[in-house]
Scaffold this motif. Structure first.
Motif, PDB file in Angstrom:
ATOM      1  N   PHE A 137       0.829  -1.211   0.000  1.00 17.97           N
ATOM      2  CA  PHE A 137       0.000   0.000   0.000  1.00 17.97           C
ATOM      3  C   PHE A 137       0.855   1.249   0.000  1.00 17.97           C
ATOM      4  CE2 PHE A 137       0.725  -1.721   4.191  1.00 17.97           C
ATOM      5  CZ  PHE A 137       1.283  -0.635   4.861  1.00 17.97           C
ATOM      6  N   GLU A 154       7.091 -12.168   4.296  1.00 10.26           N
ATOM      7  CA  GLU A 154       6.704 -11.107   5.240  1.00 10.26           C
ATOM      8  C   GLU A 154       6.870  -9.743   4.577  1.00 10.26           C
ATOM      9  OE1 GLU A 154       5.780 -11.075   8.683  1.00 10.26           O
ATOM     10  OE2 GLU A 154       5.461 -13.231   8.469  1.00 10.26           O
ATOM     11  N   LEU A 155       5.901  -8.866   4.807  1.00 10.67           N
ATOM     12  CA  LEU A 155       5.956  -7.498   4.294  1.00 10.67           C
ATOM     13  C   LEU A 155       6.425  -6.550   5.392  1.00 10.67           C
ATOM     14  CD1 LEU A 155       5.161  -5.091   2.395  1.00 10.67           C
ATOM     15  CD2 LEU A 155       2.795  -5.429   3.149  1.00 10.67           C
ATOM     16  N   PHE A 156       7.397  -5.725   5.038  1.00 11.00           N
ATOM     17  CA  PHE A 156       7.830  -4.639   5.927  1.00 11.00           C
ATOM     18  C   PHE A 156       7.661  -3.347   5.148  1.00 11.00           C
ATOM     19  CE2 PHE A 156       9.993  -8.404   7.356  1.00 11.00           C
ATOM     20  CZ  PHE A 156       9.977  -8.309   8.739  1.00 11.00           C
ATOM     21  N   PHE A 157       6.949  -2.399   5.724  1.00  7.06           N
ATOM     22  CA  PHE A 157       6.652  -1.149   5.021  1.00  7.06           C
ATOM     23  C   PHE A 157       7.480   0.007   5.580  1.00  7.06           C
ATOM     24  CE2 PHE A 157       4.121   2.855   5.238  1.00  7.06           C
ATOM     25  CZ  PHE A 157       4.330   3.232   3.930  1.00  7.06           C
ATOM     26  N   GLN A 187      10.985   2.925   4.951  1.00  2.00           N
ATOM     27  CA  GLN A 187      12.449   2.859   5.086  1.00  2.00           C
ATOM     28  C   GLN A 187      12.851   2.609   6.536  1.00  2.00           C
ATOM     29  OE1 GLN A 187      14.891   5.055   6.448  1.00  2.00           O
ATOM     30  NE2 GLN A 187      13.343   6.378   7.395  1.00  2.00           N
ATOM     31  N   ASP A 188      11.998   3.005   7.471  1.00  2.00           N
ATOM     32  CA  ASP A 188      12.266   2.744   8.888  1.00  2.00           C
ATOM     33  C   ASP A 188      12.450   1.262   9.169  1.00  2.00           C
ATOM     34  OD1 ASP A 188      12.007   5.324  10.271  1.00  2.00           O
ATOM     35  OD2 ASP A 188       9.954   5.286   9.534  1.00  2.00           O
ATOM     36  N   ARG A 189      11.873   0.408   8.337  1.00  2.00           N
ATOM     37  CA  ARG A 189      11.871  -1.018   8.613  1.00  2.00           C
ATOM     38  C   ARG A 189      12.932  -1.803   7.851  1.00  2.00           C
ATOM     39  NH1 ARG A 189       7.720  -2.762  11.355  1.00  2.00           N
ATOM     40  NH2 ARG A 189       6.934  -1.133  12.744  1.00  2.00           N
ATOM     41  N   ASP A 203      14.678  -4.154  10.220  1.00  2.00           N
ATOM     42  CA  ASP A 203      13.822  -5.297  10.580  1.00  2.00           C
ATOM     43  C   ASP A 203      13.779  -6.320   9.445  1.00  2.00           C
ATOM     44  OD1 ASP A 203      13.280  -4.179  13.011  1.00  2.00           O
ATOM     45  OD2 ASP A 203      11.166  -3.736  12.611  1.00  2.00           O
ATOM     46  N   GLU A 232      17.049  -8.176   9.342  1.00  2.00           N
ATOM     47  CA  GLU A 232      17.105  -9.154  10.450  1.00  2.00           C
ATOM     48  C   GLU A 232      16.277 -10.384  10.130  1.00  2.00           C
ATOM     49  OE1 GLU A 232      16.161  -8.083  14.623  1.00  2.00           O
ATOM     50  OE2 GLU A 232      17.203  -6.200  14.195  1.00  2.00           O
ATOM     51  N   TRP A 233      15.093 -10.134   9.534  1.00  2.00           N
ATOM     52  CA  TRP A 233      14.221 -11.256   9.175  1.00  2.00           C
ATOM     53  C   TRP A 233      14.937 -12.171   8.174  1.00  2.00           C
ATOM     54  CZ3 TRP A 233       9.592 -11.631  11.757  1.00  2.00           C
ATOM     55  CH2 TRP A 233       8.756 -12.688  11.387  1.00  2.00           C
TER      56      TRP A 233
END
Lengths: 195, 195
Positions: free
Chosen positions: B165, B175-178, B180-182, B185, B188-189
Motif C-alpha cells: 500500500f 513477510e511485508l515490511f513497510f 524505510q524505517d523497517r 527489521d 534481520e528477518w
C-alpha cells in the motif's frame, strides 16, 4: 520530550512500552511529558475519515495487525488483538488529563495501554480504569468535569497546531517525529539539544 | 529480499541509498531483488486518491518534506526538494523493468533516484535517463515496447497481490515490511531465515 498518544492507537502502545523499557540514562534530561489527545477529530478534519484508517483501508489494516504482532514478539511485549478497534479512548484520555500533575500519570498511561492491547479490556469502562491502579478514583470522578473535558479538547487543539496527523508523535525542541519507529531519532534530537 | 519502490517516492529514495550504504556483510545472502512498481494505481484503488497523499493531505506533506530534509542530513545523503512532486515515474520504472536481468540495474536505480531527489532533474525525460549512465540507450528504447510495459503492469499487479500500500516495501520470506524505517527489521528477518 513530549509523547503524544491516543489510548486507541496500536503504535502508541508500542511507543509507550518502549519508553518504559529505556534505561534511565537514555531518557531525555527533561523527562517525558505525556500528552493524551484524540486522533479521531484530526483524522476527520484532515482526511474526512469517521473511523480508524486501519478499518477504512483494509489493506493497511491487515499489515498493521501482522506488524503489531511481529513488533511485540521482537520487543518482548505482551500483545493481544483487541476485540474492539478502535476502543473508545475518550474516558482514559480524560483520566490522563485529570492526572496531569500527579506522579501516578506515567503508570496509569502504561496500565491503560496494557489493558487495551495486552488484556483486551474495555478501557471506556470506569470500573476497568479504576481497577488498573490504586488511587485513581478521584481522577476518574473528575474526568467528566468541565475543566478536564476542556483540557483534553485543548490538548487536541494543541496537537492540531503542532501539525500532528497520527500517533504516537514526539515533539522535541519544536521538531515533530511521527511514529514509534522514530523514538530513537527523537531521543537523539533531545540529546543533541543538550550539548 | 525484494525491495519494492516507485521512483517518485521520497522514502524509497532514502531506502535505496541506505541499501547502497550497507556493508557487504549486512546484505542478505540472496542479494536485493529490485522491484519497480507504480504506487498511483494502488493509491487510487485503495483510497480513491488521484495524487500523492502528501499533496492531498497537506499536514502529512509538510511533515514529510521536513522529515526528508532531516533524515538525509542525519544519514549524510544529498537532498534537494524536487521542483515537481510526484515526478512522473512510469518511464524510469519501465527502464528498470527493461534492465531486469542486466547488471546495470542497481546502478540505474540509484542514479535515477539521485537525479530526482538530489539533482531535481526530470526523470520522465528519456534524454535525462540516457545521461545517467553509459549503456542505457537500448533499455530506454525497449522501455516503451509492449513486453516491457506489460512487465511493469505485472509488477504492480504482484505488488497488489502482496498487500502493498506504499513504498518502499520489503518482502522477505513472505513477510511485508513497510517503510524505510523497517529496512533493519527486514534485514534481520532475512538473517533469521538463514539460520
Amino acid at each position: 520530550m513530549q509523547l503524544w498518544f491516543d489510548f486507541a492507537s496500536t503504535y502508541s502502545y508500542v511507543a509507550v512500552l518502549r519508553v518504559f523499557a529505556l534505561p534511565p540514562e537514555a531518557l531525555p534530561a527533561s523527562g517525558i511529558e505525556w500528552k493524551p489527545f484524540l486522533l479521531g477529530p484530526l483524522f476527520n478534519e484532515q482526511s474526512g475519515l469517521r473511523d480508524s484508517p486501519f478499518n477504512v483501508f483494509p489493506v493497511r489494516g491487515r499489515y498493521m495487525w501482522r506488524d503489531l504482532e511481529r513488533l511485540c514478539a521482537k520487543l518482548g511485549f505482551p500483545w493481544r488483538k483487541p476485540g474492539v478497534f478502535p476502543r473508545h479512548s475518550v474516558l482514559a484520555a480524560r483520566v490522563a488529563c485529570a492526572l496531569e500533575r500527579d506522579p501516578l500519570l506515567p503508570e496509569f498511561v502504561r496500565a491503560a495501554f496494557l489493558a487495551n492491547f495486552a488484556e483486551d479490556r474495555d478501557i471506556s469502562d470506569p470500573a476497568v480504569l479504576a481497577s488498573l491502579l490504586p488511587g485513581l478514583d478521584e481522577a476518574i470522578q473528575r474526568a467528566t468535569s468541565p475543566e478536564v473535558k476542556a483540557k483534553l479538547r485543548e490538548n487536541t487543539d494543541e496537537a492540531r497546531r503542532l501539525g500532528l496527523f497520527g500517533a504516537p508523535s514526539f515533539i522535541v525542541g519544536g521538531e515533530l517525529f511521527f511514529g514509534q519507529d522514530r523514538l530513537d531519532d527523537a531521543l537523539e534530537w533531545a540529546d543533541d539539544l543538550k550539548s
